[in-house]
Design an enzyme around this catalytic site. Structure first.
Site, PDB file in Angstrom:
ATOM      1  N   CYS A  43       4.645   5.524  34.562  1.00 16.17           N
ATOM      2  CA  CYS A  43       5.026   6.897  33.592  1.00 16.17           C
ATOM      3  C   CYS A  43       5.700   5.603  32.015  1.00 16.17           C
ATOM      4  O   CYS A  43       5.895   5.848  31.412  1.00 16.17           O
ATOM      5  CB  CYS A  43       7.142   7.044  34.187  1.00 16.17           C
ATOM      6  SG  CYS A  43       6.665   8.675  35.265  1.00 16.17           S
ATOM      7  N   CYS A  61       8.400   4.751  38.597  1.00 18.12           N
ATOM      8  CA  CYS A  61       7.182   5.272  38.115  1.00 18.12           C
ATOM      9  C   CYS A  61       7.071   4.623  36.954  1.00 18.12           C
ATOM     10  O   CYS A  61       6.786   4.343  36.666  1.00 18.12           O
ATOM     11  CB  CYS A  61       7.126   6.602  38.247  1.00 18.12           C
ATOM     12  SG  CYS A  61       5.583   7.152  37.775  1.00 18.12           S
TER      13      CYS A  61
END
Length: 326
Positions: free
Chosen positions: A87, A84
């Site tokens: 993230c 991700c």
């Protein structure tokens, strides 16, 4: 993914919710215990109860590291995954703020790929997602790579609520356990790429898709733009899909419904079920013919870009796809 506030009043049922009075009592008992431990041998021994400000958590130690600690200090949870990209933008900001706030909250990091039960128990819809646990009660804070100013406001509200409602004020800090601040990734130097990232972070998915495609039209080898485009297109499809229950029903009722299989693969990937998403699409390619087969193959390649070409799950799925095709 894109920032989205979550209502702080929406508690997640962890079957460990405590009444305010009981929480205050536990907090007072914990502070008294720490004070006793801090005396040590009377010669300045550090408090035995000192804790790290940032730490990883899994399903085995969640109760001890998060629920029990939450009786003494708010514990903020960062749900993340290695694939991700948002993230990777958010996590360093949260880690630096944890050090700056110096024990007024702790930061627990949960890898959703390795902790699916926690991911499902909290009802996480997409990552990055940030929750807090106070006195055993879990509260959703926000979702997406939110700006630092917004995160500070949410943290200040959380800390104030913990103090006023539960009498929870913080944790001792072990200086030796505090690592150096993590460098926050610098924004891209390419203005066009920066504009594309800004559109993605602000939730302008259509604008982000256009901006990433513009970058790729000038530089087809731009890996960052290709990754961003895959994420923007995925989010755009999920936004149009809604909660996905109809798609999941269609996919379960008719395995030959290619469009339904593609939609569920998107849902699985966004929910952290990366291998399930890849396996579903490989199987869809295997059972399909003609244009349907090509559509499924192309979608699988697009999801490879979202996760990252060097990810072991991508390498494994590429091998499975090759065996199906050839």
């Amino acid at each position: 993914m894109q920032p989205r506030n979550m209502p702080m009043s929406g508690a997640v049922d962890l079957s460990a919710v405590k009444a305010a009075a009981e929480a205050k009592q536990k907090a007072e008992e914990a502070r008294a215990r720490r004070a006793t431990e801090a005396t040590g041998d009377g010669e300045g021994t550090p408090a035995a109860g000192a804790v790290s400000l940032v730490f990883d958590v899994d399903e085995a130690d969640f109760e001890r590291e998060v629920l029990q600690r939450s009786a003494e200090v708010p514990v903020v949870i960062d749900f993340w995954a290695d694939w991700c990209q948002p993230c990777k933008q958010l996590s360093p900001v949260l880690e630096n703020l944890a050090r700056e706030y110096a024990g007024r909250f702790l930061l627990a990091k949960i890898d959703v790929d390795r902790n699916q039960m926690l991911f499902q128990q909290f009802g996480v819809q997409g990552i990055p997602a940030v929750f807090a646990v106070v006195a055993g009660q879990a509260l959703p804070l926000f979702q997406g790579a939110a700006p630092e100013a917004q995160i500070r406001q949410v943290l200040d509200q959380l800390i104030l609520a913990a103090e006023q409602r539960f009498g929870i004020t913080g944790a001792p800090v072990d200086p030796a356990a505090v690592p150096e601040p993590t460098a926050v990734p610098e924004p891209p130097s390419d203005p066009a790429l920066a504009a594309a990232h800004d559109a993605l972070d602000s939730g302008d998915l259509a604008g982000a898709v256009r901006a990433y495609r513009n970058v790729l039209s000038d530089d087809p080898t731009n890996t960052e733009a290709r990754l961003g485009l895959g994420q923007a297109e995925l989010l755009n499809r999920l936004q149009e899909l809604g909660d996905g229950r109809e798609a999941r029903k269609k996919a379960a009722d008719d395995p030959t419904d290619v469009r339904a299989q593609l939609a569920v693969a998107d849902l699985d990937l966004a929910g952290g079920h990366v291998e399930d998403a890849f396996a579903r699409l490989v199987d869809t390619v295997r059972r399909s013919v003609g244009e349907d087969r090509n559509v499924a193959r192309v979608r699988l390649l697009e999801l490879f870009e979202v996760v990252g070409s060097e990810d072991p799950r991508v390498l494994s799925a590429r091998g499975a796809l090759s065996r199906v095709l050839f």
